[in-house]
Motif scaffolding. Sequence first.
Motif, PDB file in Angstrom:
ATOM      1  N   GLU A   1       0.864  -1.194   0.000  1.00 39.47           N
ATOM      2  CA  GLU A   1       0.000   0.000   0.000  1.00 39.47           C
ATOM      3  C   GLU A   1       0.890   1.231   0.000  1.00 39.47           C
ATOM      4  N   ASP A   2       0.678   2.128  -0.958  1.00 40.26           N
ATOM      5  CA  ASP A   2       1.555   3.300  -1.067  1.00 40.26           C
ATOM      6  C   ASP A   2       1.050   4.513  -0.298  1.00 40.26           C
ATOM      7  N   GLU A   3      -0.196   4.467   0.178  1.00 40.91           N
ATOM      8  CA  GLU A   3      -0.682   5.607   0.957  1.00 40.91           C
ATOM      9  C   GLU A   3      -0.180   5.439   2.391  1.00 40.91           C
TER      10      GLU A   3
ATOM     11  N   LEU B   1      -3.253  -6.315  -0.804  1.00 37.83           N
ATOM     12  CA  LEU B   1      -2.648  -5.698  -1.979  1.00 37.83           C
ATOM     13  C   LEU B   1      -3.504  -4.576  -2.543  1.00 37.83           C
ATOM     14  N   ASP B   2      -2.955  -3.370  -2.531  1.00 34.99           N
ATOM     15  CA  ASP B   2      -3.656  -2.221  -3.095  1.00 34.99           C
ATOM     16  C   ASP B   2      -3.604  -2.284  -4.622  1.00 34.99           C
ATOM     17  N   VAL B   3      -4.682  -1.856  -5.269  1.00 34.05           N
ATOM     18  CA  VAL B   3      -4.704  -1.884  -6.741  1.00 34.05           C
ATOM     19  C   VAL B   3      -3.848  -0.761  -7.324  1.00 34.05           C
ATOM     20  N   MET B   4      -3.996   0.446  -6.753  1.00 34.01           N
ATOM     21  CA  MET B   4      -3.305   1.606  -7.325  1.00 34.01           C
ATOM     22  C   MET B   4      -1.941   1.786  -6.671  1.00 34.01           C
ATOM     23  N   LEU B   5      -0.917   1.318  -7.347  1.00 33.98           N
ATOM     24  CA  LEU B   5       0.456   1.460  -6.854  1.00 33.98           C
ATOM     25  C   LEU B   5       1.234   2.301  -7.853  1.00 33.98           C
TER      26      LEU B   5
HETATM   27 CA    CA Z   1      -2.660   3.323  -3.668  1.00 37.49          CA
END
Ligand code: CA
Length: 244
Positions: free
Chosen positions: A15-17, A59-63
């Motif tokens: 997760e990038d956030e 797993l986040d979709v938007m990476l």
């Molecule tokens: Ca994200």
Amino acid sequence: MSEPPTSKRRLLVVEDEEHLAAGLKLNLELEGYDVTLAITAKEARQALVESEAFDALVLDVMLPDMDGFELCARLREAGNFVPVVMLTARSAAEDRVRGLEAGADDYMVKPFALDELLARVRSVLRRRAWDNRTTPEPEPKAAALEFGRAIVDFSTHEVNVHGERIKLTQLELDLLRYFSENPRRVISRQELLENVWKVRSAGSARTVDNFISRLRRHFELRPTQPKHFLSVRGAGYRFVPNGE
Ligand code: CA
């Protein structure tokens, strides 16, 4: 219902956030999990290469470097069947379908309630534990399936059609297994969604049809004139191992 893990289960959270990632890590650790964070797909893949011992992925979709669908699909292609719960930003049915087709086991739509995510993680881990328990001493009936020109070994994921090794995704295998456990019976799309995809959504009936097409392409001599995966008009599908 609280169900603390007996031995520490290892989770990889991708997760990038930053705030969300830190919050997830903290809460999962409070639940007794050992949590590794990755903020890019690259980091996630590195963590997976360095340690194959993760029990599940969130797993986040938007990476930033690769979308979660692709990462998940690549893992499955590489033969890694670690349970994956995907985090999608949109509730679009298309996203859910993409996630499940990429081989994800479950998905959450952001923003989500933490309790629900914890429940989904517990659920995929339970399924994993069940799979592991049945692997060493497989029920002969459930472990192998022979029909038409195909031999399927559910414990090793090995599939041969007419002597040729082919690859199935986890969901294709799960669907095939469900059919093999319910031969000749007419099974509705809804029943398949609930038991194979573990979702209740009338809108995703087409997902089932897509997967049936895929099974036909894999296994039928003439996919347009199926002998094993039969459509039953207005009712669903029927699996006939000996051919119709
Ligand atoms: Ca994200």
